[in-house]
Design a protein around this motif. Structure first.
Motif, short mmCIF file in Angstrom:
data_model
loop_
_atom_site.label_atom_id
_atom_site.label_comp_id
_atom_site.label_asym_id
_atom_site.label_seq_id
_atom_site.Cartn_x
_atom_site.Cartn_y
_atom_site.Cartn_z
N ALA A 23 4.32 -4.61 1.72
CA ALA A 23 2.87 -4.62 1.84
C ALA A 23 2.23 -3.79 0.74
O ALA A 23 2.70 -2.71 0.42
CB ALA A 23 2.46 -4.07 3.21
N MET A 24 1.14 -4.30 0.19
CA MET A 24 0.37 -3.60 -0.84
C MET A 24 -1.03 -3.38 -0.32
O MET A 24 -1.71 -4.33 0.08
CB MET A 24 0.33 -4.45 -2.12
N SER A 59 4.60 -2.93 10.37
CA SER A 59 5.59 -2.35 11.28
C SER A 59 5.11 -0.95 11.68
O SER A 59 4.31 -0.34 10.97
CB SER A 59 6.96 -2.25 10.59
N PRO A 60 5.58 -0.42 12.82
CA PRO A 60 5.12 0.91 13.25
C PRO A 60 5.34 1.99 12.19
O PRO A 60 4.47 2.84 11.99
CB PRO A 60 5.96 1.18 14.50
N VAL A 61 6.47 1.95 11.50
CA VAL A 61 6.73 2.97 10.48
C VAL A 61 5.78 2.79 9.31
O VAL A 61 5.22 3.77 8.79
CB VAL A 61 8.21 2.91 10.02
N GLN A 62 5.55 1.56 8.87
CA GLN A 62 4.63 1.32 7.77
C GLN A 62 3.21 1.73 8.15
O GLN A 62 2.48 2.29 7.33
CB GLN A 62 4.65 -0.15 7.34
N LEU A 71 -1.79 8.04 -0.81
CA LEU A 71 -1.23 7.62 -2.10
C LEU A 71 -0.12 6.57 -1.94
O LEU A 71 0.39 6.07 -2.93
CB LEU A 71 -0.71 8.83 -2.87
N ALA A 72 0.23 6.26 -0.71
CA ALA A 72 1.23 5.21 -0.44
C ALA A 72 0.51 3.87 -0.50
O ALA A 72 0.07 3.34 0.51
CB ALA A 72 1.88 5.43 0.92
N ARG A 73 0.41 3.31 -1.69
CA ARG A 73 -0.31 2.04 -1.85
C ARG A 73 0.58 0.84 -1.60
O ARG A 73 0.10 -0.24 -1.29
CB ARG A 73 -0.93 2.00 -3.23
N CYS A 74 1.90 1.04 -1.75
CA CYS A 74 2.85 -0.04 -1.49
C CYS A 74 3.95 0.49 -0.59
O CYS A 74 4.46 1.59 -0.80
CB CYS A 74 3.45 -0.54 -2.80
N SER A 75 4.29 -0.27 0.45
CA SER A 75 5.41 0.11 1.31
C SER A 75 6.37 -1.07 1.42
O SER A 75 5.94 -2.23 1.41
CB SER A 75 4.94 0.55 2.70
N ILE A 76 7.64 -0.74 1.50
CA ILE A 76 8.68 -1.77 1.57
C ILE A 76 9.61 -1.44 2.72
O ILE A 76 10.18 -0.35 2.77
CB ILE A 76 9.48 -1.85 0.25
#
Length: 195
Positions: A23-24, A59-62, A71-76
């Motif tokens: 996700a971005m 997702s719950p963690v994301q 600052l977390a603009r992208c998560s994988i």
């Protein structure tokens, strides 16, 4: 870049249409994200096929990462077999190889038995590089464990690597640009995907 990132994961063999999500975060006050549609294989993803979702659909963690780390603009959240094996082991990830040392103390990677790995970064290339490092660290650890427990790397080396890594990341977070190492890795993977 998000669609290219998905195709690069497919090339690496990391694609689970049920549980993986990249996700971005989109600019704006209301948290909104671009992501591949659920159930789509990463090799099928195109830029025009991405969908816009809200924070609640991650997702719950994301959700927790994006709510607490601006600052977390992208998560994988993508899990290779070796990553799941290390996350499920009693020792977890240990600093016995080049890749695992580079991750020591880095809060941008969460490795847990329940969720495998979730990483984040200020840019898509930085998040991709972080996941690549986690995956390689786990692959090397799994291969090493077939021989023995591996030799631990000294704490002074671990601390030195962490200091060097932090300096490059601060600039990436402030300027929304990928660190040079992340950009080189990501661009190389995109060239492979596009070849």
């Amino acid at each position: 870049e998000l669609a290219a990132c998905c195709r690069a994961f497919d090339l690496l063999g990391v694609t689970d249409p049920l549980f993986d999500r990249i996700a971005m975060r989109l600019p704006g006050a209301e948290p909104a994200f671009l992501t591949p549609p659920a159930g789509m294989l990463y090799g099928e993803v195109t830029a025009s096929g991405l969908e816009r979702i809200g924070l609640a659909e991650l997702s719950p963690v994301q959700r927790a990462i994006h709510a607490e780390a601006p600052l977390a603009r992208c998560s994988i959240h993508a899990n290779a077999t070796a990553v799941l094996a290390v996350a499920s082991s009693k020792r977890g990830l240990v600093p016995t190889n080049f890749y695992s040392v580079a991750l020591t103390g880095d809060a941008r990677a969460l490795l847990s038995q329940e969720h495998g790995v979730v990483v984040h970064g200020p840019t898509i290339p930085d998040a991709f590089e972080m996941h690549y490092r986690v995956q390689r660290a786990c692959e090397v650890q799994v291969a090493t464990s077939a021989i023995d427990d591996g030799l631990p790397i000294g704490p002074e080396i671990v601390a030195g690597v962490a200091r060097l890594r932090g300096r490059g990341l601060e600039r990436a977070e402030q300027e929304w640009i990928a660190t040079p190492a992340a950009r080189r890795l990501f661009d190389a993977m995109v060239r492979l995907v596009d070849a």
